[in-house]
Design a protein around this motif. Structure first.
Motif, PDB file in Angstrom:
ATOM      1  N   THR A 131       0.866  -1.176   0.000  1.00 55.64           N
ATOM      2  CA  THR A 131       0.000   0.000   0.000  1.00 55.64           C
ATOM      3  C   THR A 131       0.903   1.226   0.000  1.00 55.64           C
ATOM      4  N   GLU A 132       0.641   2.173  -0.883  1.00 53.93           N
ATOM      5  CA  GLU A 132       1.540   3.316  -1.054  1.00 53.93           C
ATOM      6  C   GLU A 132       1.259   4.426  -0.050  1.00 53.93           C
ATOM      7  N   TRP A 133       1.376   4.119   1.235  1.00 52.60           N
ATOM      8  CA  TRP A 133       1.146   5.117   2.276  1.00 52.60           C
ATOM      9  C   TRP A 133       2.185   6.229   2.187  1.00 52.60           C
ATOM     10  N   PRO A 134       1.782   7.500   2.305  1.00 54.35           N
ATOM     11  CA  PRO A 134       2.737   8.608   2.262  1.00 54.35           C
ATOM     12  C   PRO A 134       3.845   8.485   3.308  1.00 54.35           C
ATOM     13  N   ALA A 135       3.550   7.830   4.441  1.00 53.87           N
ATOM     14  CA  ALA A 135       4.546   7.690   5.502  1.00 53.87           C
ATOM     15  C   ALA A 135       5.787   6.944   5.025  1.00 53.87           C
ATOM     16  N   LEU A 136       5.657   6.146   3.983  1.00 48.27           N
ATOM     17  CA  LEU A 136       6.817   5.403   3.484  1.00 48.27           C
ATOM     18  C   LEU A 136       7.864   6.336   2.884  1.00 48.27           C
ATOM     19  N   GLN A 137       7.448   7.526   2.470  1.00 44.70           N
ATOM     20  CA  GLN A 137       8.409   8.485   1.934  1.00 44.70           C
ATOM     21  C   GLN A 137       9.327   9.040   3.016  1.00 44.70           C
ATOM     22  N   GLN A 138       8.891   8.921   4.268  1.00 46.20           N
ATOM     23  CA  GLN A 138       9.661   9.481   5.380  1.00 46.20           C
ATOM     24  C   GLN A 138      10.536   8.448   6.086  1.00 46.20           C
ATOM     25  N   VAL A 139      10.505   7.210   5.647  1.00 52.12           N
ATOM     26  CA  VAL A 139      11.310   6.166   6.281  1.00 52.12           C
ATOM     27  C   VAL A 139      12.795   6.422   6.004  1.00 52.12           C
ATOM     28  N   PRO A 140      13.645   6.352   7.016  1.00 52.26           N
ATOM     29  CA  PRO A 140      15.096   6.456   6.780  1.00 52.26           C
ATOM     30  C   PRO A 140      15.610   5.153   6.161  1.00 52.26           C
ATOM     31  N   TRP A 141      15.563   5.082   4.851  1.00 52.81           N
ATOM     32  CA  TRP A 141      15.781   3.802   4.177  1.00 52.81           C
ATOM     33  C   TRP A 141      17.196   3.266   4.326  1.00 52.81           C
ATOM     34  N   GLN A 142      18.177   4.129   4.483  1.00 51.08           N
ATOM     35  CA  GLN A 142      19.534   3.635   4.708  1.00 51.08           C
ATOM     36  C   GLN A 142      19.610   2.917   6.047  1.00 51.08           C
ATOM     37  N   GLU A 143      18.962   3.497   7.050  1.00 54.14           N
ATOM     38  CA  GLU A 143      18.882   2.858   8.367  1.00 54.14           C
ATOM     39  C   GLU A 143      18.089   1.554   8.282  1.00 54.14           C
ATOM     40  N   ALA A 144      17.018   1.565   7.472  1.00 51.07           N
ATOM     41  CA  ALA A 144      16.198   0.368   7.307  1.00 51.07           C
ATOM     42  C   ALA A 144      17.000  -0.757   6.665  1.00 51.07           C
ATOM     43  N   ALA A 145      17.792  -0.407   5.642  1.00 55.02           N
ATOM     44  CA  ALA A 145      18.601  -1.424   4.967  1.00 55.02           C
ATOM     45  C   ALA A 145      19.585  -2.068   5.933  1.00 55.02           C
ATOM     46  N   ALA A 146      20.166  -1.253   6.801  1.00 59.58           N
ATOM     47  CA  ALA A 146      21.123  -1.779   7.776  1.00 59.58           C
ATOM     48  C   ALA A 146      20.453  -2.666   8.809  1.00 59.58           C
ATOM     49  N   ALA A 147      19.155  -2.419   9.063  1.00 61.13           N
ATOM     50  CA  ALA A 147      18.432  -3.191  10.081  1.00 61.13           C
ATOM     51  C   ALA A 147      17.954  -4.535   9.554  1.00 61.13           C
ATOM     52  N   MET A 148      17.936  -4.700   8.228  1.00 58.03           N
ATOM     53  CA  MET A 148      17.425  -5.935   7.628  1.00 58.03           C
ATOM     54  C   MET A 148      18.522  -6.990   7.509  1.00 58.03           C
ATOM     55  N   ALA A 149      18.111  -8.234   7.494  1.00 61.04           N
ATOM     56  CA  ALA A 149      19.069  -9.314   7.252  1.00 61.04           C
ATOM     57  C   ALA A 149      19.573  -9.256   5.820  1.00 61.04           C
ATOM     58  N   ARG A 150      18.686  -8.816   4.914  1.00 61.44           N
ATOM     59  CA  ARG A 150      19.067  -8.643   3.521  1.00 61.44           C
ATOM     60  C   ARG A 150      18.247  -7.493   2.960  1.00 61.44           C
ATOM     61  N   PRO A 151      18.879  -6.446   2.447  1.00 61.19           N
ATOM     62  CA  PRO A 151      18.141  -5.276   1.951  1.00 61.19           C
ATOM     63  C   PRO A 151      17.564  -5.506   0.560  1.00 61.19           C
ATOM     64  N   LEU A 152      16.493  -6.260   0.503  1.00 57.79           N
ATOM     65  CA  LEU A 152      15.774  -6.555  -0.735  1.00 57.79           C
ATOM     66  C   LEU A 152      14.366  -6.010  -0.603  1.00 57.79           C
ATOM     67  N   LEU A 153      13.930  -5.209  -1.580  1.00 56.38           N
ATOM     68  CA  LEU A 153      12.594  -4.617  -1.484  1.00 56.38           C
ATOM     69  C   LEU A 153      11.857  -4.753  -2.808  1.00 56.38           C
ATOM     70  N   PHE A 154      10.629  -5.253  -2.731  1.00 58.55           N
ATOM     71  CA  PHE A 154       9.735  -5.277  -3.893  1.00 58.55           C
ATOM     72  C   PHE A 154       8.702  -4.174  -3.697  1.00 58.55           C
ATOM     73  N   ASP A 155       8.749  -3.179  -4.558  1.00 58.40           N
ATOM     74  CA  ASP A 155       7.828  -2.049  -4.487  1.00 58.40           C
ATOM     75  C   ASP A 155       6.624  -2.351  -5.374  1.00 58.40           C
ATOM     76  N   GLY A 156       5.593  -2.931  -4.766  1.00 58.27           N
ATOM     77  CA  GLY A 156       4.415  -3.351  -5.519  1.00 58.27           C
ATOM     78  C   GLY A 156       3.556  -2.214  -6.021  1.00 58.27           C
TER      79      GLY A 156
END
Length: 435
Positions: free
Chosen positions: A383-408
């Motif tokens: 779901t394309e919630w506007p809040a996703l634009q504010q996510v610190p994605w570099q920090e998110a990538a570091a928090a994941m076991a593998r930084p793989l994202l499917f943007d549906g």
């Protein structure tokens, strides 16, 4: 403004509440009826049981002209106009379940002040004729009947009601058509008058055409993935053609919600019952079903299997700006992920508590995207919630076991996501490795 009418609206869901609140804002005295006592108690206490932007404010500002009750018979006895806004879900056969509609019709017997019964619920063509016969059988021969289908989109329903592209009025007689047009005075949109059967068909046809555009966009996206090219660029150029228009030409996860799946199936079933095989619509429905499964296939390929993997699903509602979960693509996606043996972590800012329902009972719900992404092998934007634009994605990538994202939903910027360290997959575009 026209003289205020006394209107009884049956159904306190998305359509009934928006219709009631908007009619009250136009100066009418409105009674909203529902069979759920808990929902009526909430409304009488000033709480709104659904989320729809602007609705709470309308209910508050025009509360002096709004009443909420479970007493449908008394509401009908006091009403000049009755609006039927109840659910008509599909049955096992694909036909519309009209039991709630008929429950409303039955309480109208003896309603001496009643001038017209108007159906806003989506019903099969021919329903109006059956209701007309039932009214005549109850002695309500002088009561007019009309079809006034809704064309509001959740998330902007109030604006759609007050500023519509058109107000469709189906009526068998001029007096009823004039009455329905009159109670819409103050609404900024043209009134289009037709017979009842045409009005009933217009609603189904409009949603079927929009669903067709969505499925076509997804077919082009799937083709672009196979042969090259950027589907978003292709469809943007296609949509600039004034004969076609850009609306609903966005590739993604397919359509969902309370209307498109139900109405496309209803129109296909209606055609089949009339002896006509609606081949185009059958393909539209099939494309949509397959589109909701493609993200799981893509992630399975990228991760070399999903068994034992953890996937964060970002977004649960069928679209942003609503809390509606009905026919949301996320439900199919989550079900497929679980069937493949994945662990699923979910985030959504407005989705209601569905922890006791399938497939959600086998998932965990998290308060923020970052929390849901913690330790995940992959993320999936559903779901394309506007809040996703504010996510610190570099920090998110570091928090994941593998930084793989499917943007549906193709909601995020590919360059920014790859710069943040993600392998970025999307719909109708080339996969991009991290930079």
């Amino acid at each position: 403004m026209a003289q205020g009418r006394r209107i009884a609206i049956y159904g306190a869901g998305y359509i009934g509440l928006v219709t009631g609140a908007c009619f009250a804002s136009l100066g009418h005295h409105v009674t909203v009826v529902d069979i759920q006592q808990e929902r009526i108690d909430m409304l009488n206490a000033g709480r709104v049981p659904i989320y729809e932007p602007g609705l709470a404010e309308l209910l508050r500002d025009h509360g002096d002209r709004l009443t909420f009750t479970v007493d449908g018979r008394t509401a009908a006895a006091r009403a000049e106009v009755v609006y039927v806004c109840v659910d008509t879900p599909p049955t096992v056969s694909g036909d519309a379940d009209l039991s709630r509609v008929w429950n409303v019709v039955r309480v109208l017997e003896g309603a001496e002040r009643l001038q017209a019964v108007v159906t806003k619920s989506t019903v099969p063509v021919g329903t109006g004729a059956r209701i007309r016969a039932a009214l005549d059988g109850m002695g309500l021969v002088a009561v007019g009947y009309g079809s006034n289908p809704e064309f509001t989109a959740e998330g902007r329903a109030v604006g759609d009601f007050m500023n519509p592209d058109r107000v469709v009025v189906g009526a068998a007689d001029d007096a009823t058509a004039r009455l329905i047009a009159e109670i819409h005075q103050g609404v900024n949109g043209p009134v289009v008058v037709m017979d009842v059967e045409s009005a009933e068909l217009t609603k189904l046809a409009a949603n079927a055409l929009l669903a067709t555009k969505i499925s076509f966009a997804n077919e082009i996206a799937n083709l672009a993935e196979a042969v090259g090219g950027d589907a978003a660029s292709v469809l943007q150029a296609v949509g600039m053609d004034h004969r076609l228009g850009a609306h609903f030409l966005n590739p993604g996860l397919g359509y969902g919600g309370s209307c498109f799946p139900k109405d496309t199936t209803a129109l296909k079933t209606l055609a089949g019952s009339a002896g006509y095989h609606f081949q185009l619509l059958a393909a539209v429905i099939e494309v949509n079903s397959l589109q909701q499964r493609r993200p799981v296939i893509r992630l399975k390929e990228a991760l070399d299997g999903l068994s034992g993997r953890t996937v964060a699903v970002l977004g649960m509602t069928f679209k942003p700006g609503t809390d509606d979960m009905r026919e949301a693509p996320s439900r199919v996606i989550v079900g497929r992920l679980l069937a493949e043996g994945a662990t699923v972590r979910c985030w959504d800012p407005l989705a209601p508590d569905v922890s006791g329902a399938e497939p959600w009972s086998a998932t965990t719900r998290h308060h923020s995207p970052i929390e849901a992404l913690q330790g995940a092998d992959a993320a999936l934007v559903a779901t394309e919630w506007p809040a996703l634009q504010q996510v610190p994605w570099q920090e998110a990538a570091a928090a994941m076991a593998r930084p793989l994202l499917f943007d549906g939903r193709n909601a995020l910027d590919p360059a920014e996501m790859t710069a943040a360290g993600f392998t970025y997959l999307s719909v109708g575009r080339a996969d991009l490795p991290p930079r």
